[in-house]
Each structure stands twice: as C-alpha cells, then as structure tokens.
Design a protein around this motif. Structure first.
Motif, short mmCIF file in Angstrom:
data_model
loop_
_atom_site.label_atom_id
_atom_site.label_comp_id
_atom_site.label_asym_id
_atom_site.label_seq_id
_atom_site.Cartn_x
_atom_site.Cartn_y
_atom_site.Cartn_z
N GLU A 184 15.19 -20.23 -39.09
CA GLU A 184 16.57 -20.36 -38.63
C GLU A 184 17.48 -20.98 -39.70
OE1 GLU A 184 14.23 -19.09 -35.63
OE2 GLU A 184 13.86 -20.92 -36.75
N THR A 185 16.96 -22.00 -40.38
CA THR A 185 17.73 -22.62 -41.45
C THR A 185 17.94 -21.65 -42.60
OG1 THR A 185 16.86 -24.80 -40.86
CG2 THR A 185 17.81 -24.56 -43.05
N LEU A 186 16.89 -20.93 -42.98
CA LEU A 186 16.99 -19.98 -44.09
C LEU A 186 17.99 -18.87 -43.77
CD1 LEU A 186 15.94 -19.12 -46.86
CD2 LEU A 186 14.11 -17.87 -45.69
N CYS A 187 17.96 -18.38 -42.53
CA CYS A 187 18.91 -17.32 -42.16
C CYS A 187 20.35 -17.83 -42.20
CB CYS A 187 18.57 -16.79 -40.76
SG CYS A 187 17.17 -15.66 -40.72
N ALA A 188 20.55 -19.09 -41.83
CA ALA A 188 21.90 -19.65 -41.92
C ALA A 188 22.38 -19.69 -43.38
CB ALA A 188 21.92 -21.05 -41.32
N GLN A 189 21.46 -20.00 -44.30
CA GLN A 189 21.84 -19.96 -45.72
C GLN A 189 22.18 -18.54 -46.16
OE1 GLN A 189 22.32 -22.71 -47.12
NE2 GLN A 189 20.83 -24.26 -46.51
N PHE A 190 21.45 -17.56 -45.64
CA PHE A 190 21.73 -16.16 -45.99
C PHE A 190 23.07 -15.70 -45.41
CE2 PHE A 190 17.07 -15.46 -46.85
CZ PHE A 190 17.24 -15.13 -48.19
N TYR A 243 26.68 -26.54 -38.90
CA TYR A 243 25.50 -26.02 -38.21
C TYR A 243 24.22 -26.60 -38.81
CZ TYR A 243 22.05 -22.50 -36.69
OH TYR A 243 20.95 -21.86 -36.19
N LEU A 244 24.15 -26.63 -40.14
CA LEU A 244 22.95 -27.15 -40.81
C LEU A 244 22.81 -28.66 -40.60
CD1 LEU A 244 23.29 -25.16 -44.14
CD2 LEU A 244 21.50 -24.84 -42.42
N ILE A 245 23.92 -29.39 -40.69
CA ILE A 245 23.86 -30.85 -40.51
C ILE A 245 23.45 -31.21 -39.08
CG2 ILE A 245 25.28 -32.95 -40.42
CD1 ILE A 245 26.86 -31.78 -42.80
N ARG A 246 24.01 -30.50 -38.09
CA ARG A 246 23.67 -30.78 -36.70
C ARG A 246 22.24 -30.36 -36.36
NH1 ARG A 246 27.96 -31.98 -33.25
NH2 ARG A 246 30.03 -31.89 -34.24
N SER A 247 21.77 -29.29 -36.99
CA SER A 247 20.42 -28.79 -36.69
C SER A 247 19.33 -29.70 -37.23
CB SER A 247 20.25 -27.38 -37.26
OG SER A 247 21.16 -26.49 -36.68
N VAL A 306 28.88 -8.06 -45.39
CA VAL A 306 29.28 -8.89 -44.24
C VAL A 306 28.48 -8.48 -43.00
CG1 VAL A 306 31.19 -9.59 -42.76
CG2 VAL A 306 31.56 -9.30 -45.21
N ALA A 307 28.19 -7.19 -42.85
CA ALA A 307 27.37 -6.75 -41.72
C ALA A 307 25.98 -7.41 -41.78
CB ALA A 307 27.25 -5.23 -41.72
N LEU A 308 25.44 -7.56 -42.99
CA LEU A 308 24.17 -8.28 -43.14
C LEU A 308 24.32 -9.74 -42.71
CD1 LEU A 308 22.77 -6.98 -46.55
CD2 LEU A 308 21.87 -6.50 -44.27
N ALA A 309 25.44 -10.36 -43.06
CA ALA A 309 25.68 -11.75 -42.66
C ALA A 309 25.67 -11.89 -41.15
CB ALA A 309 27.02 -12.23 -43.23
N CYS A 361 24.01 -10.07 -39.04
CA CYS A 361 22.60 -9.97 -38.60
C CYS A 361 21.87 -11.29 -38.83
CB CYS A 361 21.90 -8.84 -39.35
SG CYS A 361 22.53 -7.19 -39.00
N PHE A 362 22.09 -11.93 -39.97
CA PHE A 362 21.45 -13.21 -40.25
C PHE A 362 21.94 -14.29 -39.28
CE2 PHE A 362 20.86 -11.55 -44.74
CZ PHE A 362 19.48 -11.50 -44.66
N ALA A 363 23.22 -14.28 -38.95
CA ALA A 363 23.75 -15.27 -38.02
C ALA A 363 23.13 -15.11 -36.64
CB ALA A 363 25.27 -15.15 -37.93
N TRP A 364 22.98 -13.88 -36.21
CA TRP A 364 22.38 -13.63 -34.90
C TRP A 364 20.93 -14.09 -34.87
CZ3 TRP A 364 24.59 -12.57 -30.46
CH2 TRP A 364 23.80 -12.17 -29.38
N ARG A 365 20.21 -13.83 -35.95
CA ARG A 365 18.80 -14.25 -36.03
C ARG A 365 18.69 -15.77 -36.06
NH1 ARG A 365 14.82 -16.22 -35.54
NH2 ARG A 365 12.75 -15.80 -36.41
N SER A 366 19.56 -16.43 -36.80
CA SER A 366 19.48 -17.88 -36.94
C SER A 366 19.69 -18.60 -35.63
CB SER A 366 20.50 -18.36 -37.97
OG SER A 366 20.41 -19.75 -38.15
N THR A 367 20.55 -18.05 -34.78
CA THR A 367 20.91 -18.74 -33.54
C THR A 367 20.11 -18.25 -32.34
OG1 THR A 367 22.73 -17.16 -33.21
CG2 THR A 367 23.25 -19.22 -34.34
N ARG A 368 19.11 -17.44 -32.55
CA ARG A 368 18.30 -16.96 -31.42
C ARG A 368 17.54 -18.10 -30.76
NH1 ARG A 368 14.52 -12.09 -32.73
NH2 ARG A 368 13.88 -12.58 -30.60
N MET A 369 17.03 -19.03 -31.58
CA MET A 369 16.33 -20.19 -31.03
C MET A 369 17.36 -21.16 -30.46
SD MET A 369 13.88 -23.01 -32.93
CE MET A 369 12.67 -21.79 -33.41
#
Length: 394
Positions: free
Chosen positions: A200-206, A313-317, A364-367, A369-377
């Motif tokens: 989740e953290t890695l996807c947020a960076q992506f 998001y990263l600081i709160r997580s 941006v479309a890839l971004a 997708c990464f945002a959706w994956r990061s916040t699934r948990m």
C-alpha cells in the motif's frame, strides 16, 4: 498556524523558481547556447534526477544533523549555484550548476516539509504541508512569470542572479527565527526497506511518480506547446503562466484541505481521477483561448493537489516512519518529473509536441490504478501493518 511555516514556504518558493524557471525561459536558453529545445529541456530532467537521488540519500542521513544548520548550509549552496549558472559560458557549465541547484533544493524542500509538520499540531499536518507546497506553486504565479519578464528585459542569466541574491536575506531571517533542535535518531535502511516492501505504501509512492510524470510530459515543454497551439505574444504567454500559477497555489491549499476534511485515502483516489479528466480536456478544448484557459487552470490546480495529499496519506498511515516515507516521496515526486520531462523530450525530438497531453494522460491513468490499489486495505489495518513493520525493525 505557526507563522514560521510561512517562512519555510518562502524558502520553498525560491526552490520552486529554480526548479521550474527553465520551463519558462526554455526557448531563450536554447537560442543563446545554440542547443535544441529537447537538449535545453534536459536541464529539467537532470535537475529532477539529482533531486530525487539527493532527497532519498539525505532522508536517511539528515536526522543525524541539526536541521537548522543543515538548512542554512543548503541555502548557501543554493545561492552560489545560481550565481554560477549566471556566469556559465556554455551548456556544460550550466548543466553542472543545475546539478548543484538540485542537490540544494532537495535539501531545502525536504527539511521545510518535515519542519512544517513538526511546527503544526497533528490535525493540521495536511494543511501545513499544503502551505509549504503553496511555495512551489506560488513560484509559478510570481517567480516564473517575473523570471520570464526579467529574461525578456535583461537575458536569462539575470534570472539566476536575482534568485541567488534573493535567498541571502531570507537565510538570515531563518537563522534568527528557527530554533536549534537536537538531531533525531538516524533512520536505518531497514526502515526504508520495510516501507518500500509494504504494497500500500509503495503504491502510494507510485501515485506521485505516475501522476507527476504525466503532468511534466506536457508541463516541461509548456512554452513551446502554447506557442504552437495558441501562438500567443510574449506578454500573453506570461499571463498564461500567471493563470496557471494562480490555479496551482489554489490546488496546493486545496489538496491539504481535502486530505484533512475528506480523509487521506478518499482524497488519494479522487485527485488522479479528476486530473485525468482535466488533462485530457486540454487538447479537446481546441485553439479557442476562452476554452483552453479554464481547462489549463483546472489542470494546474489539480497538478499541485497531489503532493500534500500523498504525503499526508503516508504520514497518517505510518507515523513512526514519517521521515522515511516523506524522504522517499520527495524522491518519487522528482523521479516523476524526470520521467515526464524525459518522455516529453522524446516526443518533441520526434516532432510529436502536440501529442504530449495524450501521452501524459496515459501515465495519469496508471496513477489512478495505483491509488485505487493503495487504498483497498482499510486505513486502520494499513496503519497497524505499517507500525508493526516499524516495531520489527526496531
């Protein structure tokens, strides 16, 4: 809000001018140094690559040093590198000066971001980061247009002289106002590894890499794009940058506000989705100024919203790994700049300047997708997992 945060934003304002000024005066540099537009554009690419490497390496080591002293040293290097750029007889020395600028700017922005969150209460972290990033977007409102005016009047070298001299009184003021704080415990490499290994953290960076990369695919070549698409006069081109910058300042504040009010996870999903629509609207607006300018301002607003959103998001997580994650993210942002400006440069070299908005939209479309994956948990589970990893490292 602590007034010192606004002075930290002022240091970031100057760093933002240095980072973005080549975009506004790209044709002048290319013509004066007898290099192609794509080669001049690589001054932005190398800046971002060095910035990313410096921010990542520094974030592991700067905790060992007193932050106020390190900030003042960085401002000194910043001033000297700008003066060196103004004296560059050719492309090679200007390229080297941009390397030194990037290293000092990385130090300034990384320290300013972390100092701002330390000066603000936890409930205002998003807004504190947003204020700091308003310094970068504010550089587009005032710094880049004023720099373009100075370049038209006295040449592009005078721009770097002005930036180098402006930082001196600001450094003196910060030396007086910022308190001396003891060094923090050094961050172990295992801490970075644990955060990069966390999906989740890695996807947020992506998200930062892909969205900023998509933005800079066009933004790094915005001046020639506008000249080709709209054929504005020099004064009109400056006004277009002012409009973009006003929108950017609003976006930096909006990103911090949205992240605090709507929740960091929800904001992380919303921003790339809205940005994708805004960027795709640019070529669809046609050559009509009345349609293009509003679309460009929405694009500019959203482009500066993502950084405070991702960092909050990263600081709160993972609060225990805030220094590590912010350091990684500052690097990720500038990897995105390097990716976008390099990708855009390839398109420009092949005569596809007008395709840059569409190519950027793909990133941006890839971004999104990464945002959706990061916040699934769910957020509480994500936070517990991150903190557990930190405890294991300790």
């Amino acid at each position: 809000m602590d007034t010192r945060i606004y002075w930290l934003a002022a240091t970031v304002f100057l760093a933002g001018i240095d980072e973005n000024i080549c975009i506004g005066i790209l044709p002048s540099i290319a013509a004066n140094l007898h290099v192609s537009l794509a080669s001049a554009g690589q001054l932005t690419t190398i800046f971002s690559c060095v910035f990313a490497l410096t921010a990542f390496g520094l974030s592991m080591r700067f905790a060992r040093f007193e932050r106020k002293r390190l900030l003042l040293i960085a401002l000194g290097v910043f001033a000297c590198s700008n003066l060196l750029a103004s004296l560059s007889p050719g492309y090679a020395l200007l390229f080297a000066a941009r390397v030194a600028m990037a290293a000092s700017c990385a130090t300034v922005i990384l320290l300013a971001t972390r100092l701002a969150t330390e000066l603000a209460p936890p409930r205002l972290h998003g807004r504190a980061i947003g204020i700091v990033f308003m310094g970068i977007s504010g550089s587009l409102v005032l710094g880049v247009p004023v720099g373009m005016t100075i370049a038209d009047w006295a040449g592009w070298r005078a721009v770097f002289v002005a930036i180098g001299l402006a930082v001196v009184p600001l450094g003196c003021y910060l030396a007086y106002r910022l308190p001396v704080a003891p060094p923090h415990a050094a961050i172990a490499w295992r801490t970075y590894r644990s955060q990069l290994a966390h999906p989740e953290t890695l996807c947020a960076q992506f998200v930062s890499i892909a969205m900023i990369g998509g933005h800079f695919t066009l933004f790094a070549y915005l001046s020639p794009y506008l000249q080709t698409w709209l054929a504005p006069r020099p004064a009109e081109l400056t006004l277009l940058y002012v409009a973009f910058g006003v929108a950017g300042v609003t976006g930096a504040w909006l990103g911090g506000w949205l992240s605090d009010r709507a929740g960091a996870s929800r904001a992380l999903r919303l921003c790339p989705a809205a940005f994708l629509l805004a960027m795709a609207a640019l070529p669809l607006s046609g050559h009509a100024l009345a349609l293009f300018v509003p679309a460009m301002m929405i694009w500019g607003c959203l482009s500066w919203s993502i950084s405070p959103i991702v960092q909050n998001y990263l600081i709160r997580s993972a609060p225990a790994a805030a220094d590590a994650n912010v350091g990684i993210n500052v690097s990720a942002m500038h990897l995105g700049v390097a990716l976008g400006s390099g990708f855009g440069g390839l398109l420009v070299e092949r005569g596809a300047l007008l395709a840059t908005p569409w190519a950027g939209s793909g990133l941006v479309a890839l971004a999104l997708c990464f945002a959706w994956r990061s916040t699934r948990m769910p957020a509480p589970q994500h936070a517990r997992a991150s903190i557990k990893a930190e405890a294991a490292d300790a």
